[in-house]
Design a protein around this motif. Sequence first.
Motif, PDB file in Angstrom:
ATOM      1  N   ARG A   6      -1.440   4.598   1.703  1.00  0.00           N
ATOM      2  CA  ARG A   6      -1.635   3.249   2.201  1.00  0.00           C
ATOM      3  C   ARG A   6      -3.085   2.799   2.020  1.00  0.00           C
ATOM      4  O   ARG A   6      -3.345   1.693   1.537  1.00  0.00           O
ATOM      5  CB  ARG A   6      -1.248   3.212   3.683  1.00  0.00           C
ATOM      6  CG  ARG A   6      -1.355   1.858   4.321  1.00  0.00           C
ATOM      7  CD  ARG A   6      -0.181   1.004   3.935  1.00  0.00           C
ATOM      8  NE  ARG A   6      -0.147  -0.220   4.715  1.00  0.00           N
ATOM      9  CZ  ARG A   6       0.968  -0.851   5.066  1.00  0.00           C
ATOM     10  NH1 ARG A   6       2.126  -0.392   4.688  1.00  0.00           N
ATOM     11  NH2 ARG A   6       0.926  -1.949   5.760  1.00  0.00           N
TER      12      ARG A   6
ATOM     13  N   GLY B 203      -4.703  -0.089  -0.895  1.00  0.00           N
ATOM     14  CA  GLY B 203      -5.471  -1.262  -0.499  1.00  0.00           C
ATOM     15  C   GLY B 203      -6.873  -1.257  -1.095  1.00  0.00           C
ATOM     16  O   GLY B 203      -7.663  -2.153  -0.820  1.00  0.00           O
TER      17      GLY B 203
ATOM     18  N   SER C  29       7.459   0.164   8.401  1.00  0.00           N
ATOM     19  CA  SER C  29       6.859   0.881   9.522  1.00  0.00           C
ATOM     20  C   SER C  29       6.814   0.043  10.800  1.00  0.00           C
ATOM     21  O   SER C  29       6.890   0.575  11.889  1.00  0.00           O
ATOM     22  CB  SER C  29       5.463   1.358   9.144  1.00  0.00           C
ATOM     23  OG  SER C  29       4.737   0.304   8.574  1.00  0.00           O
ATOM     24  N   GLN C  30       6.737  -1.262  10.667  1.00  0.00           N
ATOM     25  CA  GLN C  30       6.668  -2.085  11.886  1.00  0.00           C
ATOM     26  C   GLN C  30       7.959  -2.023  12.699  1.00  0.00           C
ATOM     27  O   GLN C  30       7.974  -2.322  13.880  1.00  0.00           O
ATOM     28  CB  GLN C  30       6.309  -3.527  11.547  1.00  0.00           C
ATOM     29  CG  GLN C  30       7.428  -4.320  10.924  1.00  0.00           C
ATOM     30  CD  GLN C  30       6.893  -5.517  10.164  1.00  0.00           C
ATOM     31  OE1 GLN C  30       6.408  -5.408   9.049  1.00  0.00           O
ATOM     32  NE2 GLN C  30       6.972  -6.667  10.803  1.00  0.00           N
TER      33      GLN C  30
ATOM     34  N   THR D 273       8.468   2.626  13.481  1.00  0.00           N
ATOM     35  CA  THR D 273       7.712   3.276  14.553  1.00  0.00           C
ATOM     36  C   THR D 273       8.310   2.959  15.924  1.00  0.00           C
ATOM     37  O   THR D 273       8.575   3.881  16.702  1.00  0.00           O
ATOM     38  CB  THR D 273       6.232   2.901  14.465  1.00  0.00           C
ATOM     39  OG1 THR D 273       5.797   3.097  13.126  1.00  0.00           O
ATOM     40  CG2 THR D 273       5.392   3.753  15.386  1.00  0.00           C
TER      41      THR D 273
ATOM     42  N   ASP E 218      -2.365  -5.877   7.440  1.00  0.00           N
ATOM     43  CA  ASP E 218      -1.463  -4.753   7.207  1.00  0.00           C
ATOM     44  C   ASP E 218      -2.130  -3.649   6.406  1.00  0.00           C
ATOM     45  O   ASP E 218      -1.491  -2.674   6.034  1.00  0.00           O
ATOM     46  CB  ASP E 218      -0.173  -5.224   6.516  1.00  0.00           C
ATOM     47  CG  ASP E 218      -0.435  -5.781   5.129  1.00  0.00           C
ATOM     48  OD1 ASP E 218      -1.614  -5.832   4.720  1.00  0.00           O
ATOM     49  OD2 ASP E 218       0.532  -6.169   4.455  1.00  0.00           O
ATOM     50  N   GLY E 219      -3.427  -3.823   6.091  1.00  0.00           N
ATOM     51  CA  GLY E 219      -4.139  -2.788   5.360  1.00  0.00           C
ATOM     52  C   GLY E 219      -4.008  -2.916   3.853  1.00  0.00           C
ATOM     53  O   GLY E 219      -4.714  -2.248   3.110  1.00  0.00           O
ATOM     54  N   LEU E 220      -3.078  -3.762   3.392  1.00  0.00           N
ATOM     55  CA  LEU E 220      -2.887  -3.928   1.941  1.00  0.00           C
ATOM     56  C   LEU E 220      -3.450  -5.256   1.467  1.00  0.00           C
ATOM     57  O   LEU E 220      -4.258  -5.322   0.559  1.00  0.00           O
ATOM     58  CB  LEU E 220      -1.402  -3.880   1.597  1.00  0.00           C
ATOM     59  CG  LEU E 220      -0.756  -2.520   1.510  1.00  0.00           C
ATOM     60  CD1 LEU E 220       0.710  -2.680   1.163  1.00  0.00           C
ATOM     61  CD2 LEU E 220      -1.437  -1.654   0.472  1.00  0.00           C
ATOM     62  N   ASN E 221      -2.979  -6.325   2.086  1.00  0.00           N
ATOM     63  CA  ASN E 221      -3.483  -7.654   1.739  1.00  0.00           C
ATOM     64  C   ASN E 221      -4.763  -7.914   2.520  1.00  0.00           C
ATOM     65  O   ASN E 221      -5.178  -7.100   3.331  1.00  0.00           O
ATOM     66  CB  ASN E 221      -2.419  -8.697   2.070  1.00  0.00           C
ATOM     67  CG  ASN E 221      -1.132  -8.418   1.312  1.00  0.00           C
ATOM     68  OD1 ASN E 221      -1.053  -8.583   0.102  1.00  0.00           O
ATOM     69  ND2 ASN E 221      -0.118  -7.940   2.028  1.00  0.00           N
TER      70      ASN E 221
ATOM     71  N   THR F 149       2.355   1.908  12.459  1.00  0.00           N
ATOM     72  CA  THR F 149       2.998   0.603  12.329  1.00  0.00           C
ATOM     73  C   THR F 149       2.219  -0.295  11.368  1.00  0.00           C
ATOM     74  O   THR F 149       2.715  -1.311  10.931  1.00  0.00           O
ATOM     75  CB  THR F 149       3.104  -0.066  13.721  1.00  0.00           C
ATOM     76  OG1 THR F 149       3.504   0.919  14.670  1.00  0.00           O
ATOM     77  CG2 THR F 149       4.114  -1.181  13.736  1.00  0.00           C
ATOM     78  N   TYR F 150       0.997   0.070  11.045  1.00  0.00           N
ATOM     79  CA  TYR F 150       0.116  -0.712  10.165  1.00  0.00           C
ATOM     80  C   TYR F 150      -0.103  -2.136  10.654  1.00  0.00           C
ATOM     81  O   TYR F 150      -0.150  -3.076   9.881  1.00  0.00           O
ATOM     82  CB  TYR F 150       0.618  -0.680   8.714  1.00  0.00           C
ATOM     83  CG  TYR F 150       0.567   0.696   8.165  1.00  0.00           C
ATOM     84  CD1 TYR F 150      -0.649   1.287   7.868  1.00  0.00           C
ATOM     85  CD2 TYR F 150       1.725   1.440   8.006  1.00  0.00           C
ATOM     86  CE1 TYR F 150      -0.722   2.587   7.427  1.00  0.00           C
ATOM     87  CE2 TYR F 150       1.664   2.756   7.565  1.00  0.00           C
ATOM     88  CZ  TYR F 150       0.438   3.314   7.273  1.00  0.00           C
ATOM     89  OH  TYR F 150       0.374   4.603   6.849  1.00  0.00           O
TER      90      TYR F 150
END
Lengths: 415, 309
Positions: free
Chosen positions: A66, A70, A384-385, A388, B56-59, B269-270
């Motif tokens: 992850r 990014g 994941s949202q 979890t 979300d850590g990506l965008n 959960t990011y």
Amino acid sequence: MVMAGLLAGCGTSGGSGSDGGTITAYVYGDDAVKVQQAAVTKFNKTSKVKVKLVSVPGTDYVNKLRSAMGSPSAPDVFFNWGGGSIKPYVDAKQLVDLTSTVKNDATLKDGFLPSIMTAGSLDGKIYGVPMRGMQPVMLFYNKTLFAENKLEAPKTWEDLQNAITTFKAKGITPFALGGADKWPELMWMEYLLDRIGGPEVFQKIQNGDTSGWGDPAVLKAAQTVKELVDQGAFGKNFNSVDYGNGGAPTLLNKGKAAMHLMGSWEYSTQLGKAPEFAKKDLGWTAFPTVAGGVGDAADVVGNPTNYWSINARTKHKDAAIAFLKTMASQEYAKALVDNGDIPTTSNAASMLSTSPNPQFANDQYSLVQKAPSFTLSWDQALESQYATPLLTELSKLFAGKSTPEQFVAAMKAVK
Amino acid sequence: MSHHTPHVKTRGGRKTAVGNVGRPPVSWALPGILFFAVFAIVPLAIAVYLSFCQWDGLNSPTPTGLDNWTRLFKDPEFRQAAWLSLLLTTISWAFQTPVALLLGVWAAGRQRSRAVLSAVFFIPLLLSTTAIAMLFHALLDPNFGVITEIGPWFGIDPNIMGSSTGALLTVAFVGGWQFMPFHTLIYQGGARQIPEVLYQAAEMDGAGMFRQFFHITLPQLRHTITTSSVLMIVGSLTYFDTVLIMTKGGPGTDTTVLPYLMYRTGFQTYDLGYAAAIATALVVVATALSLILVRFSGFGNMRSTREGM
């Protein structure tokens, strides 16, 4: 020898002029990595663009991927579970859509079991090529304990109830369960919902319709979980038992528990921890039917397999696709079989006789091949949202901290 | 002027010549300040900024104003985690302080055996938290751990980690077991600072061991108690590794303390914006608590170690 000489010759002539560049591939770091490493070494002998395999330790894999995705140093190719595990990357337009590539390429199109290809897809689009063995969840049991108590492997809910009563009376925990890890509890919910309401109920949820949690079958499955817990089917202390550190598997191989619902990797886990037990006493069967359920008893849940996906930002897309194609080769499938895995390639059946345990391999392969539906583990299928909170709410249900109704309400409320 | 003349002023504006003797100029502190800024202030500022974003850590992070904060105040999970954190902190403090205090005072003595024993007590602090958590996890395994043998003697159900109270108390105990030596050391140092004459005088007046302890040792150690308590409270509020390894926040959510909730929100959960809000709230609470403690105990007035004599 001749082959090696030819390849070496190729290498010197090919590598003299141009530098083809490098593809970085992230893979989940466990025992199976050696199979991928061998494939990479072989591919690099003929390709100008070289693949560099980065093995990330399992517990860190998801987090590391992850953060890398990014950042500017993202991998070109990476291991994943398909479904929800890649949805964020698809949404961020970071993955190469392989749908047309697969459709126009005979090797990829016919190389794998269709249900496996479908299971890794998202919204009908293919983003991944299968690259490891299948991992269906099966019901493992202690053959000696069953024989001593004159029981057969349960096929129906009645058999299961009978087994629970019998073992409890003998002071044996009917089912080992690593409740502290939470995800082993999910396997129960997955099978119960499939048997009670069929695979469509979860498909609806997976497709983004959270009202699917309100389906009566979900409530029924949660109620069945509660009944099993209250009955003592998992014993009293499953909340402090792990799978990861060997707690639950040890309960099974020491004869303290009679059954264990677990992914097919339970076999290799037992083989590592208690080889004698794994060879002589370990039995396996499909999850039984549930009274009044509409689901097909041949349906399977678990991880169909793992996939390679390609980062849309890669500079070497063609080379990456060429590497992915080698996953369909007979040689790669053979390497997986030798490692004790069951490949998801369509030609796998013929190789299974050389597996470390041909019977287990064949049973597993036919279980998956005959399955009308193979539901991907929910925590991988969902983003994941949702995944979890799902694990958290499920853990509360198993621990008796919430009721089946509260579980349903909580899942409907997750945004 | 070619040389630096320090013009350090007190709040009242008077020059205090005595205080300036031998003090280096402010520029000496620059490396420290810079280091602190890069590794503490800047990340903290970024976290505060993120708490007003969705990410979300990506965008790229998108600013969402007060969304995360309004959600925080309505979130029952946050409230439960905050309550559990306070509970864990209180239990840890109440359990560690008396033991560390008594051990520290005892260890302040000068006999050789005490020195050796003090060194033994110190060992848990040298082990990594992860190793300790895994060790206790194995000892407390309800089927194969030592607890299944020993527990029944004391009427303890081996399923400690599977019960809500048991899991929380275990986390507090394991943390205490590891950090008590550190606080013992602080109390040992504090107790050694107490002038011998006080005890000699008390003895002449006929005070026994208990009166000496309550009327000399304890009052003399009050600033040490504050120091140790601040460290303990801030440490317990940020309790994470033991929870991650031993209970994973369970059973259910009964040991999901604030730092673990933050981890789950951020790295499972990011939902990194909301996780940043939880983290910021934690910083605010921890800072407030230590400031309150320092103020009410009069720690801020302390000028020398002999203050209050």
